[in-house]
Design a protein around this motif. Structure first.
Motif, PDB file in Angstrom:
ATOM      1  N   PHE A 104      95.788  -5.712  17.794  1.00 38.97           N
ATOM      2  CA  PHE A 104      95.583  -7.053  18.336  1.00 38.97           C
ATOM      3  C   PHE A 104      94.145  -7.297  18.795  1.00 38.97           C
ATOM      4  O   PHE A 104      93.621  -8.405  18.651  1.00 38.97           O
ATOM      5  N   HIS A 105      93.512  -6.275  19.366  1.00 34.72           N
ATOM      6  CA  HIS A 105      92.172  -6.480  19.929  1.00 34.72           C
ATOM      7  C   HIS A 105      91.048  -6.158  18.944  1.00 34.72           C
ATOM      8  O   HIS A 105      89.882  -6.130  19.337  1.00 34.72           O
ATOM      9  N   HIS A 106      91.391  -5.918  17.696  1.00 31.56           N
ATOM     10  CA  HIS A 106      90.326  -5.781  16.702  1.00 31.56           C
ATOM     11  C   HIS A 106      89.584  -7.103  16.583  1.00 31.56           C
ATOM     12  O   HIS A 106      90.163  -8.177  16.659  1.00 31.56           O
TER      13      HIS A 106
ATOM     14  N   LEU B  67      94.356 -15.966   6.707  1.00 31.53           N
ATOM     15  CA  LEU B  67      93.139 -16.217   7.488  1.00 31.53           C
ATOM     16  C   LEU B  67      93.458 -16.151   8.967  1.00 31.53           C
ATOM     17  O   LEU B  67      94.448 -16.743   9.419  1.00 31.53           O
ATOM     18  N   HIS B  68      92.586 -15.468   9.683  1.00 33.72           N
ATOM     19  CA  HIS B  68      92.739 -15.410  11.135  1.00 33.72           C
ATOM     20  C   HIS B  68      92.453 -16.800  11.684  1.00 33.72           C
ATOM     21  O   HIS B  68      91.431 -17.408  11.365  1.00 33.72           O
ATOM     22  N   LEU B 132      98.454  -9.564   9.813  1.00 34.32           N
ATOM     23  CA  LEU B 132      97.523  -9.009  10.797  1.00 34.32           C
ATOM     24  C   LEU B 132      97.061  -7.615  10.381  1.00 34.32           C
ATOM     25  O   LEU B 132      95.869  -7.294  10.465  1.00 34.32           O
ATOM     26  N   ASP B 133      97.997  -6.802   9.907  1.00 32.84           N
ATOM     27  CA  ASP B 133      97.611  -5.478   9.410  1.00 32.84           C
ATOM     28  C   ASP B 133      96.657  -5.620   8.226  1.00 32.84           C
ATOM     29  O   ASP B 133      95.684  -4.868   8.103  1.00 32.84           O
ATOM     30  N   ALA B 134      96.956  -6.564   7.350  1.00 37.91           N
ATOM     31  CA  ALA B 134      96.114  -6.740   6.164  1.00 37.91           C
ATOM     32  C   ALA B 134      94.701  -7.173   6.558  1.00 37.91           C
ATOM     33  O   ALA B 134      93.718  -6.722   5.956  1.00 37.91           O
ATOM     34  N   GLY B 150     100.682  -4.277  16.674  1.00 38.36           N
ATOM     35  CA  GLY B 150     100.929  -5.400  17.554  1.00 38.36           C
ATOM     36  C   GLY B 150     102.369  -5.406  18.051  1.00 38.36           C
ATOM     37  O   GLY B 150     103.290  -5.128  17.277  1.00 38.36           O
ATOM     38  N   ASN B 151     102.558  -5.727  19.326  1.00 40.25           N
ATOM     39  CA  ASN B 151     103.933  -5.876  19.817  1.00 40.25           C
ATOM     40  C   ASN B 151     104.369  -7.333  19.620  1.00 40.25           C
ATOM     41  O   ASN B 151     103.583  -8.175  19.173  1.00 40.25           O
TER      42      ASN B 151
END
Lengths: 222, 222
Positions: A104-106, B67-68, B132-134, B150-151
């Motif tokens: 998450f904090h990346h 996309l973030h 998110l992992d990607a 991530g939780n």
């Protein structure tokens, strides 16, 4: 470009020495420094109601940006109109990869500038010449004085658009890693990996006379 | 990003061995390779009729981009709507500075991809987690398996938008310097200066246990 999803500070920023700084700025000094550190921008405009984003080269001259318009004449046709073309020009430098103990904090350290406004095609030959030299010098400072200047035909054949820097903001992230307090002892490596553009050894073209040393301004790039 | 203002070949490209290649491509292999070589994109959308271009991180997963969405929730609000948000996502790598004997033929070698389409916010927790992992792995391949996942709360707090890669094009310039025949004997140095991102030595955070070596996937970045 952030591990923040809202505007608030995470707990660890207030409690640990590794806090990062993510901030917005509007002052000329910050904005100009970010623009001056690059030469590639992403130019956004609206075509038939849809967004278009194209990469191109730019130069900052005082409070103006000049953008090379060779991204294709059709999309930038609007800039020829005296009403101009509404654009958004964005310049981003990635300075570091931020690896936290939690996914998450990346994050990334970066500097960016977003400029909004109306772009106009440059038609005055003297301004065009100035803009073209400025774009060459933005990429390689000192180069415009060390090549053959554009002739009238070349200058006329080059599309350049002008944008006044009056609606501009900067956003940056610097510093270290944000962590949740409960993650601090996890065994993962965490930290920052610096990133920056690097220049390789200049490769002379076959038409560069044998023995011609690469100019000093190329060494200065590194 | 070009010394060409039209679509035609310059004379020297046909007559000298230093010709450059500037080409468009639509094949999946080319497009994916350019996307896979980066992690920073520029996301364009239309807000109140005006273009907005923001930098953010992305990942390619098959024929999709994720996309973030931490560029700010307001601009991307449209993606939450089931009608989606029309976007243009552009990824650019500069590979070289091209210095010609004439100012006019200065250029840059680059690879870029422009993806048009409608973006949607990812709401399914499993897809969010995958995305998110990607994104973490797009920036540092191998990292997502070497940090705390991530939780539920973190995953729910992260905005990600999805874009199908079905309206995509690539544009690249490779090769050497274009010159006008009459410039070939001018005494200026001409050639190409390679450019690429370079990674500095990883700097561990204060919460990385003493003696923890930077992971092998960080060395692989260089």
């Amino acid at each position: 470009m952030s591990d923040r999803t809202g505007g608030s500070y995470t707990r660890d920023e207030l409690t640990t020495p590794t806090r990062s700084k993510e901030r917005a700025a509007w002052d000329e000094e910050t904005v100009h420094a970010i623009l001056d550190a690059g030469y590639l921008c992403h130019l956004g405009f609206v075509r038939d109601g849809a967004p278009v984003v194209l990469p191109t080269l730019y130069a900052r001259v005082g409070d103006r940006l000049y953008l090379h318009g060779s991204t294709g004449s059709r999309p930038l046709r609007g800039a020829k109109d005296e009403r101009g073309l509404p654009v958004c020009v964005t310049v981003t430098h990635v300075d570091g990869l931020v690896l936290a103990k939690s996914a998450f904090h990346h994050s990334a350290n970066y500097r960016s500038v977003v400029a909004h406004g109306t772009a106009y095609q440059v038609t005055d030959p003297a301004e065009l010449r100035l803009a073209l030299d400025a774009i060459v010098d933005q990429v390689v400072p000192g180069r415009s004085a060390d090549c053959r200047p554009g002739n009238a035909k070349e200058v006329a054949a080059t599309a350049v658009i002008r944008l006044e820097l009056d609606r501009v903001s900067a956003k940056t992230r610097t510093g270290g890693v944000n962590e949740e307090p409960e993650d601090l002892d996890l065994p993962y490596w965490a930290g920052v990996v610096p990133v920056a553009p690097a220049y390789g050894p200049p490769a002379a073209s076959p038409h560069t006379a044998a023995g011609t040393e690469p100019p000093a301004y190329l060494s200065a790039l590194r």
